[in-house]
Structures are given as structure tokens and as C-alpha cells.
Design a protein around this motif. Structure first.
Motif, mmCIF file in Angstrom:
data_model
loop_
_atom_site.group_PDB
_atom_site.id
_atom_site.type_symbol
_atom_site.label_atom_id
_atom_site.label_comp_id
_atom_site.label_asym_id
_atom_site.label_seq_id
_atom_site.Cartn_x
_atom_site.Cartn_y
_atom_site.Cartn_z
ATOM 1 N N UNK A 182 44.227 41.613 18.914
ATOM 2 C CA UNK A 182 45.582 41.904 19.059
ATOM 3 C C UNK A 182 45.796 41.466 20.866
ATOM 4 N N UNK A 183 47.163 41.405 21.107
ATOM 5 C CA UNK A 183 47.463 41.090 22.517
ATOM 6 C C UNK A 183 46.957 42.141 23.336
ATOM 7 N N UNK A 184 46.633 43.365 22.935
ATOM 8 C CA UNK A 184 46.234 44.216 23.941
ATOM 9 C C UNK A 184 44.553 44.114 24.313
ATOM 10 N N UNK A 185 44.037 43.609 23.087
ATOM 11 C CA UNK A 185 42.545 43.397 23.170
ATOM 12 C C UNK A 185 42.387 42.330 24.194
ATOM 13 N N UNK A 186 43.169 41.229 24.174
ATOM 14 C CA UNK A 186 43.016 40.108 25.238
ATOM 15 C C UNK A 186 43.474 40.591 26.442
ATOM 16 N N UNK A 187 44.175 41.675 26.651
ATOM 17 C CA UNK A 187 44.162 42.013 28.021
ATOM 18 C C UNK A 187 43.096 42.901 28.417
ATOM 19 N N UNK A 188 42.565 43.733 27.802
ATOM 20 C CA UNK A 188 41.066 44.536 27.795
ATOM 21 C C UNK A 188 40.345 43.503 28.023
ATOM 22 N N UNK A 189 40.113 42.577 27.246
ATOM 23 C CA UNK A 189 39.010 41.583 27.716
ATOM 24 C C UNK A 189 39.159 40.898 29.179
ATOM 25 N N UNK A 190 40.229 40.544 29.411
ATOM 26 C CA UNK A 190 40.548 39.733 30.738
ATOM 27 C C UNK A 190 40.198 40.869 31.878
ATOM 28 N N UNK A 191 40.570 42.299 31.599
ATOM 29 C CA UNK A 191 40.295 43.283 32.551
ATOM 30 C C UNK A 191 38.750 43.048 32.640
ATOM 31 N N UNK A 192 37.835 42.965 31.657
ATOM 32 C CA UNK A 192 36.324 43.226 32.115
ATOM 33 C C UNK A 192 35.961 41.868 32.511
ATOM 34 N N UNK A 193 36.354 40.521 32.097
ATOM 35 C CA UNK A 193 35.737 39.347 32.396
ATOM 36 C C UNK A 193 36.232 38.770 33.665
ATOM 37 N N UNK A 194 37.744 38.635 33.605
ATOM 38 C CA UNK A 194 38.467 38.002 35.033
ATOM 39 C C UNK A 194 38.008 38.630 36.237
ATOM 40 N N UNK A 195 37.936 38.078 37.211
ATOM 41 C CA UNK A 195 37.720 38.638 38.617
ATOM 42 C C UNK A 195 38.992 39.606 38.981
#
Length: 327
Positions: free
Chosen positions: A254-267
């Protein structure tokens, strides 16, 4: 071995070119590994190249002179990536038909050889499916495309199967879901509208998501697509079990999943604003959410495991591009 890549200047084409240069060989019709001697890159716009195995043909695939040159070159393998994508095809269906269908017919006629049919690898699309869909759509689900692009891809699949039946080519097609992450500059393609969330967030920029947070889409990384296109090229004909098309197994997020993954991986934590686009929603809602393949395991075609991996793959590409620019 001589390899032709049409649409070579595009997102998938440039990644595929690099992967083929690194691999250095493909399997031939006998199942033997054969060195790649030359790769002919065909597109209307192409990046500069330095590898001696690469030949650039900056031309329109629809032109008669282009096809004459290809016929003289006699490729052993074709990766036909040239296409007009969903949004552009909706705006001008006739122009898209000329590229997506007519140019394919002409290319088959150009490279077809009953004495030694070239392997012909083609990216089809999830867009061949539409209407009321089950939770998971497999390889043999009834096709009901809801866009011109999807219709063109469905026609192309039948054309490739028929040309293979006549012994002109040895076609293999992989239906792709949303392929990530396009490096930019931004386009109006459906996949790039979603890719922009990752691209902007990794760059530390605010971004707009054109879909609702709970909207789910099937995705795959460009690296996985390229590996699978090469795997499909190399596959023994018997492993295809008489079928020439299979789905690229996808990771559903989901779009929310993408945001959550970015929170974890992106600096930098992503700054995402949700502004749903009604036209984009209509297109995406017509696609399968779960995209699976019963035939993929038999030929070694795989899916991405997590969205974290897709983000990290994109970051690696950024790092490689930065090193190349510095050099």
C-alpha cells in the motif's frame, strides 16, 4: 551472439544493457552459453556509450530504413522494450497502436527466420487484466484490459504466440506490474507517479502521493525485472511447458507501506502529502492487487521479498551513477 535491444534508452533498457555487459553471455537455442559479441541499442534517444560491444542506432523503430538495417544485422536475440505507455496511449490511442502493435508486427517480419528463429523477449503488462478481479491473478486469468495500452499488450501476446507457432521467432513474454524506481526526470507514467514518492524522499524532498494511503499496488524492482528477462531468454523451451507468457510475481504494497519502508530505510523521514488523482485511481483500481505466477518457479523467475530491498536497490543505483559522473 548479436543482441538487439529496442527502447534501449529507457529505464529498463539502460539497466538491461548494463546487466548484459556484465553477464557477457546468453544461452543459445542449444542451451549452450554463448559470448555476447555485440549489442545493438535502438531508440530515438540513447545515452553515450564507451563499451566496444555496444553499437548505437538512434532511430525510430517505425522507419523502414531502421528495419532494413536490423534485417542486415541479423540479431540472434531480441529484447523488444520499445512502447508507448499507459497515460500517453490513453491520450493518443492511434499513435500508441502504431508503436505497440504495428511496429511489433514489422519487427517480427524483419527478424523472423524459420531456419534459425531468434529468441524474442518481450515485456507485456499487468494492464492486460481488468474488470472484476479476484484477490490474486495468475498467468491464465481471463484478459479484460481497461486501457488502450493493456489492449495493445494483449494483442502483442497473441501475435508473438502465433509467430512462434509459425517458427519465425522463439518468443517469451513477462507481464510486468509497476516497475520501480525510475531515476527521473519525472514523467506522467503511472509507475513514475509512484516512483516519485521514493525518489523525492530519498533526496530529502517533500513529495505528493497521487493515491490514497490504503491503495495497494503490485510492484517489482527494475533489477529483478532485468534478471528475470535474462532468465526467460536463457530458459529451455521445455521449461515453458508450451506457454509463452507468464506473470512477473509481484510484491503487493500500500502507499502507507511505502511510507513506512522509507521511514526505516531512508536517512531522512519522508514528507508525503496525499492528493488522490481520480484518473490515476481509475487506472490502478482496474489492475490486479495480487499478481502471481504458477509457471515462474519452473523457469527461475522470482519476486522481490520486501519493499526495503527495492529502496536499497535504488540507492545503490544512485551511488553507481554518482561514481560514474565523478569518473
Amino acid at each position: 551472439m548479436r543482441v538487439l535491444i529496442t527502447g534501449a534508452g529507457g529505464f529498463i533498457g539502460t539497466t538491461l544493457t548494463a546487466a548484459l555487459l556484465q553477464a557477457g553471455a546468453l544461452k543459445n537455442a542449444k542451451g549452450e552459453s554463448e559470448r555476447i559479441d555485440e549489442i545493438l541499442l535502438l531508440d530515438t534517444h540513447l545515452p553515450a556509450t564507451s563499451d566496444p560491444r555496444l553499437t548505437r542506432m538512434q532511430a525510430d523503430i517505425s522507419d523502414h530504413d531502421t528495419r532494413t538495417a536490423i534485417a542486415a544485422w541479423k540479431p540472434h536475440c531480441v529484447f523488444h522494450l520499445a512502447a508507448v505507455l499507459t497515460s500517453a496511449a490513453e491520450e493518443d490511442p492511434a499513435a500508441a497502436l502504431a508503436v505497440n502493435v504495428s511496429s511489433l508486427a514489422n519487427l517480427i517480419d524483419t527478424v523472423g527466420n524459420k531456419a534459425a528463429p531468434p529468441r524474442f523477449v518481450f515485456p507485456s503488462s499487468i494492464a492486460v487484466f481488468g474488470g472484476l478481479l479476484p484477490d490474486n491473478v495468475d498467468d491464465d486469468h481471463l484478459q479484460k484490459p481497461q486501457t488502450s495500452y493493456g489492449t495493445h499488450k494483449a494483442i502483442a501476446e497473441l501475435m508473438l504466440a502465433d509467430a512462434t507457432r509459425h517458427g519465425l521467432i522463439d518468443a517469451r513474454a513477462l507481464r510486468l506490474p509497476i516497475v520501480l524506481v525510475h531515476p527521473g526526470p519525472p514523467t506522467q507514467s503511472v509507475s513514475d507517479r509512484i516512483a516519485g514518492m521514493v525518489r523525492d524522499s530519498v533526496a530529502g524532498q517533500p513529495t505528493v502521493c497521487p493515491l490514497r494511503p490504503d491503495t495497494k499496488v503490485p510492484v517489482v524492482s527494475v533489477d529483478t525485472v532485468v534478471r528475470n528477462l535474462i532468465t526467460l531468454q536463457d530458459a529451455d523451451t521445455a521449461a515453458l511447458r508450451g506457454k509463452r507468457v507468464l506473470n512477473q510475481p509481484a510484491l503487493t504494497v500500500s502507499m502507507e507501506d511505502i511510507v513506512n519502508a522509507l521511514n526505516i530505510v531512508a536517512e531522512v523521514a519522508p514528507r508525503v502529502t496525499f492528493e488522490p488523482d481520480a484518473e490515476l485511481k481509475k487506472i490502478v483500481d482496474g489492475w490486479p492487487k495480487g499478481f502471481i505466477s504458477t509457471r515462474a518457479p519452473s523457469v527461475g523467475v522470482v519476486a522481490d521479498k520486501t519493499f526495503d530491498e527495492i529502496i536499497m536497490s535504488y540507492q545503490r543505483h544512485l551511488g553507481s551513477a554518482a561514481k560514474t559522473s565523478a569518473a
